[in-house]
Scaffold this active site. Sequence first.
Site, PDB file in Angstrom:
ATOM      1  N   CYS A  42      -0.650 -37.600 -55.325  1.00 56.86           N
ATOM      2  CA  CYS A  42      -0.959 -37.546 -56.767  1.00 56.86           C
ATOM      3  C   CYS A  42      -1.248 -38.920 -57.350  1.00 56.86           C
ATOM      4  CB  CYS A  42       0.182 -36.875 -57.524  1.00 56.86           C
ATOM      5  SG  CYS A  42       1.638 -37.911 -57.685  1.00 56.86           S
TER       6      CYS A  42
ATOM      7  N   GLU B 240      18.436 -12.963 -20.284  1.00 52.16           N
ATOM      8  CA  GLU B 240      17.298 -13.760 -20.711  1.00 52.16           C
ATOM      9  C   GLU B 240      16.017 -13.239 -20.039  1.00 52.16           C
ATOM     10  OE1 GLU B 240      18.429 -16.258 -22.697  1.00 52.16           O
ATOM     11  OE2 GLU B 240      16.995 -17.900 -22.608  1.00 52.16           O
TER      12      GLU B 240
ATOM     13  N   GLU C  97      26.786 -21.457 -14.586  1.00 52.46           N
ATOM     14  CA  GLU C  97      25.493 -20.775 -14.410  1.00 52.46           C
ATOM     15  C   GLU C  97      24.366 -21.666 -14.883  1.00 52.46           C
ATOM     16  OE1 GLU C  97      26.063 -17.604 -17.175  1.00 52.46           O
ATOM     17  OE2 GLU C  97      27.545 -16.601 -15.934  1.00 52.46           O
TER      18      GLU C  97
ATOM     19  N   ALA D  95       0.835  -1.205   0.000  1.00 52.57           N
ATOM     20  CA  ALA D  95       0.000   0.000   0.000  1.00 52.57           C
ATOM     21  C   ALA D  95       0.870   1.256   0.000  1.00 52.57           C
ATOM     22  CB  ALA D  95      -0.918  -0.006   1.209  1.00 52.57           C
ATOM     23  N   GLU D  96       1.984   1.195   0.718  1.00 46.02           N
ATOM     24  CA  GLU D  96       2.899   2.340   0.795  1.00 46.02           C
ATOM     25  C   GLU D  96       3.537   2.598  -0.572  1.00 46.02           C
ATOM     26  OE1 GLU D  96       4.823   5.491   2.447  1.00 46.02           O
ATOM     27  OE2 GLU D  96       3.176   4.304   3.297  1.00 46.02           O
ATOM     28  N   TYR D  97       3.942   1.495  -1.215  1.00 47.55           N
ATOM     29  CA  TYR D  97       4.535   1.575  -2.559  1.00 47.55           C
ATOM     30  C   TYR D  97       3.537   2.207  -3.529  1.00 47.55           C
ATOM     31  CZ  TYR D  97       6.212  -0.214  -7.083  1.00 47.55           C
ATOM     32  OH  TYR D  97       6.627  -0.332  -8.388  1.00 47.55           O
TER      33      TYR D  97
ATOM     34  N   ARG E 179      17.209 -11.184 -29.825  1.00 46.02           N
ATOM     35  CA  ARG E 179      18.451 -11.645 -30.425  1.00 46.02           C
ATOM     36  C   ARG E 179      18.382 -11.576 -31.950  1.00 46.02           C
ATOM     37  NH1 ARG E 179      20.365 -16.630 -32.160  1.00 46.02           N
ATOM     38  NH2 ARG E 179      22.596 -16.870 -31.883  1.00 46.02           N
TER      39      ARG E 179
ATOM     40  N   CYS F 273       3.207 -33.699 -59.399  1.00 42.22           N
ATOM     41  CA  CYS F 273       2.595 -34.015 -58.105  1.00 42.22           C
ATOM     42  C   CYS F 273       2.387 -32.702 -57.346  1.00 42.22           C
ATOM     43  CB  CYS F 273       3.511 -34.938 -57.313  1.00 42.22           C
ATOM     44  SG  CYS F 273       2.971 -35.142 -55.599  1.00 42.22           S
TER      45      CYS F 273
ATOM     46  N   LYS G  40      21.276 -22.553 -17.261  1.00 40.74           N
ATOM     47  CA  LYS G  40      20.911 -22.125 -18.617  1.00 40.74           C
ATOM     48  C   LYS G  40      19.414 -21.818 -18.599  1.00 40.74           C
ATOM     49  CE  LYS G  40      21.444 -23.033 -23.488  1.00 40.74           C
ATOM     50  NZ  LYS G  40      20.110 -22.660 -23.897  1.00 40.74           N
TER      51      LYS G  40
HETATM   52  S1  IVH Z   1      25.934 -16.888 -22.584  1.00 41.64           S
HETATM   53  C1  IVH Z   1      28.480 -16.074 -26.206  1.00 41.64           C
HETATM   54  N1  IVH Z   1      24.685 -17.711 -20.438  1.00 41.64           N
HETATM   55  O1  IVH Z   1      21.408 -19.716 -24.471  1.00 41.64           O
HETATM   56  C2  IVH Z   1      27.487 -16.777 -25.414  1.00 41.64           C
HETATM   57  N2  IVH Z   1      23.526 -17.839 -22.509  1.00 41.64           N
HETATM   58  O2  IVH Z   1      22.725 -20.823 -27.178  1.00 41.64           O
HETATM   59  C3  IVH Z   1      26.338 -15.939 -25.050  1.00 41.64           C
HETATM   60  N3  IVH Z   1      21.248 -18.714 -22.338  1.00 41.64           N
HETATM   61  O3  IVH Z   1      20.505 -17.446 -26.819  1.00 41.64           O
HETATM   62  C4  IVH Z   1      25.345 -16.629 -24.224  1.00 41.64           C
HETATM   63  N4  IVH Z   1      21.250 -19.011 -20.165  1.00 41.64           N
HETATM   64  O4  IVH Z   1      19.850 -16.750 -24.527  1.00 41.64           O
HETATM   65  C5  IVH Z   1      24.610 -17.539 -21.773  1.00 41.64           C
HETATM   66  N5  IVH Z   1      23.715 -18.372 -18.460  1.00 41.64           N
HETATM   67  C6  IVH Z   1      23.633 -18.200 -19.768  1.00 41.64           C
HETATM   68  C7  IVH Z   1      22.459 -18.519 -20.507  1.00 41.64           C
HETATM   69  C8  IVH Z   1      22.455 -18.331 -21.884  1.00 41.64           C
HETATM   70  C9  IVH Z   1      20.531 -19.115 -21.284  1.00 41.64           C
HETATM   71  C10 IVH Z   1      20.756 -18.734 -23.731  1.00 41.64           C
HETATM   72  C11 IVH Z   1      21.021 -17.469 -24.474  1.00 41.64           C
HETATM   73  C12 IVH Z   1      21.415 -17.850 -25.864  1.00 41.64           C
HETATM   74  C13 IVH Z   1      21.470 -19.330 -25.818  1.00 41.64           C
HETATM   75  C14 IVH Z   1      22.807 -19.743 -26.388  1.00 41.64           C
END
Ligand code: IVH
Length: 675
Positions: free
Chosen positions: A415, A176, A116, A37-39, A139, A436, A118
């Site tokens: 065909c 992403e 990391e 509410a404050e926000y 992209r 065909c 994916k």
């Molecule tokens: S690095 C040069 N890190 O995977 C490399 N990509 O095939 C740049 N993706 O389209 C990407 N998690 O959108 C990177 N931790 C992550 C990622 C990541 C998902 C996606 C990215 C890209 C695809 C690469």
Amino acid sequence: MNEKIDKIKQHAQDLRAEIELHNYRYYVLDNPTIPDAEYDKQLRELQRIEQDYPQLIRADSPTQRVGAAPLKAFSQILHRKPMLSLSNAFEEVELEAFNRRVCEGLLVDSVEFAVEPKFDGLAVSLCYEGGIFKTGATRGDGYIGEDITLNLKTIKSIPLSLPVDNPPPLLEVRGEVLMLKADFLNLNQRQVAKGEKEFANPRNAAAGSLRQLDSGITATRCLTFFAYGVGEYQDSHMPLDKHSHVMTYLASLHFPVAKESSVVKGLQGLLAYFQAIELQRERLPYDIDGVVYKVNSLTQQKQLGFVSRAPRFALAHKFPAQEAVTQLLGIDVQVGRTGALTPVARLKPVFVGGVTVTNATLHNADEIERKDVHIGDAVIVRRAGDVIPEIVSVVLEKRPADARVFSMPEHCPVCGAKAVRLADEAVSRCTGGLFCPAQRKQAILHFASRRAMDIEGLGDKLVNQMVDQAIVRTPADLYKLGLGALANLERMAKKSAGNILRAIEKSKHTTLARFIYALGIRNVGETTAKDLAAHLGSLDRLIEADSVRLQQIPDIGPVVAQSIADFFAEAHNCEVIEQLRACGVHWNEHEGISVLVGEPKPLYGKTFVLTGTLPTLSREEAKEKIEALGGKVSSSVSKKTNYVVVGADPGSKYDKALSLGISVLDEIGLMELLQ
Ligand code: IVH
């Protein structure tokens, strides 16, 4: 008066900073410090001020996150640095090979990796100028993406301005966009309540929400963002040593980064991380489809460089494909461009890896026999990434008593012409050729496709109608179409008919390589078409070339040579080509390159990098011209680059070329070199 305005201006600025800070605490840290509410009260106050004093509205104000007037179309944005893809691995051996290649490339025994999750979402690039979020893009093809700035502004975890006193002049953040699992479930509930279609999975929901021309809709969709790297930057604070430090820096600028990221050593570290994340996968708030490994040292990354469009220093390790059991209801037979008959499994709909699958490929008759697939069987369906689902095997214990054996038809299902299977081939083919309708449709679609004649807007629905109504029989008929015939087709208004006609007209000016590819000669893909065009230089020389002559061209063997000879031996094909020329389809011809075996092309071994917008050539055209003469086009400048071709608004590649002393060409210079 001025004093009063100054005061209000300052107050608005303070409110903005405070609201953005609460956004950060709520959406990024998941740790709000004030009640909702404050926000809301602060936001409303800011809205009121901006309403009373419109001159105080700023593009980076949190009030601008609600979406703007719908767009007619997205415009394009040239990425300052290309957005590359990652090489994939599924198996441990591939992982070992990656680690080995990296170690050998760096002449070291063990490497430190940043690791990391994916994210399974959509890649975007966010551009900050002077600390203000200016533009954001998809992209696209890696070089040019769509401008989705307005949609990205609605994502509350994306900072609209950077929370620092001395913001960098330029910073491109890559990451992403995705939808959290909880938000996805919520959205689907709302969709059901409204009587609208549910989304299949969070990724589809995120994609559908992000590509809205109406950013007001995006604003209702609860998307989120995670950063995973940077593109171009001018930023004296940017860490230059390690990727993990870059990520910490981005986090300090309030970008969301994955909490699950880590730094590990060597192959063992990679494997342990993969296993740990696999265990957490279900519990993570967002979908992931694997993990990403990146050599942590930025110097080592540079040393390793790139292969085609993926860095050598990174790898995506994907989770195994997902499988499910369902029933095979029937087998349809599809007819491809070259008449190949492909059996396609019709399945009882089944949910696999986040999507409902209703079809799967069965490849050919041998495959069906090998897997002992009967109609009515319980089958295991596998889906990996975006590829077409396939049938892995049959669950024999569950075979029903009335399961039927399938046999390939002896006649084309479209065909009716006889279907034959050559001794050395796995597939049966319809012998109807271009008589065909199925083959004709596919041939026309291929002719019009982007890498061939590039006729925009000519899709399968339109081609189906054109062929079924006998308005178009061959590719040449496309160039004889009038507005009347087109506008009569279903879902074709006068305006769209006009657009198609313009696209057809535009396609008349093409290149020899594209034209050869467009003909759809069996075994002649894009690369072979380029080789043929470069070496022979004219269509007539190609038509006249016999098998021996063709095989003098590097990479052309007896099978391809025979396919080419067969194609031109068919009178019908030559007639269509004559008609196409008569309708005005044209290209530049040249002498061709001497075809002595082994003689290299003139630009063989030369590497080019393109940057900026050239005055007349598109990137694709410049690339085609360079490749036709044997040159290579790479995306990044290194000591190995021979030429950097520079157009308007070049990126940092230009500076790099200058600093490395690499020859720089403009378009005219390039054309002279190509002569
Ligand atoms: S690095 C040069 N890190 O995977 C490399 N990509 O095939 C740049 N993706 O389209 C990407 N998690 O959108 C990177 N931790 C992550 C990622 C990541 C998902 C996606 C990215 C890209 C695809 C690469």
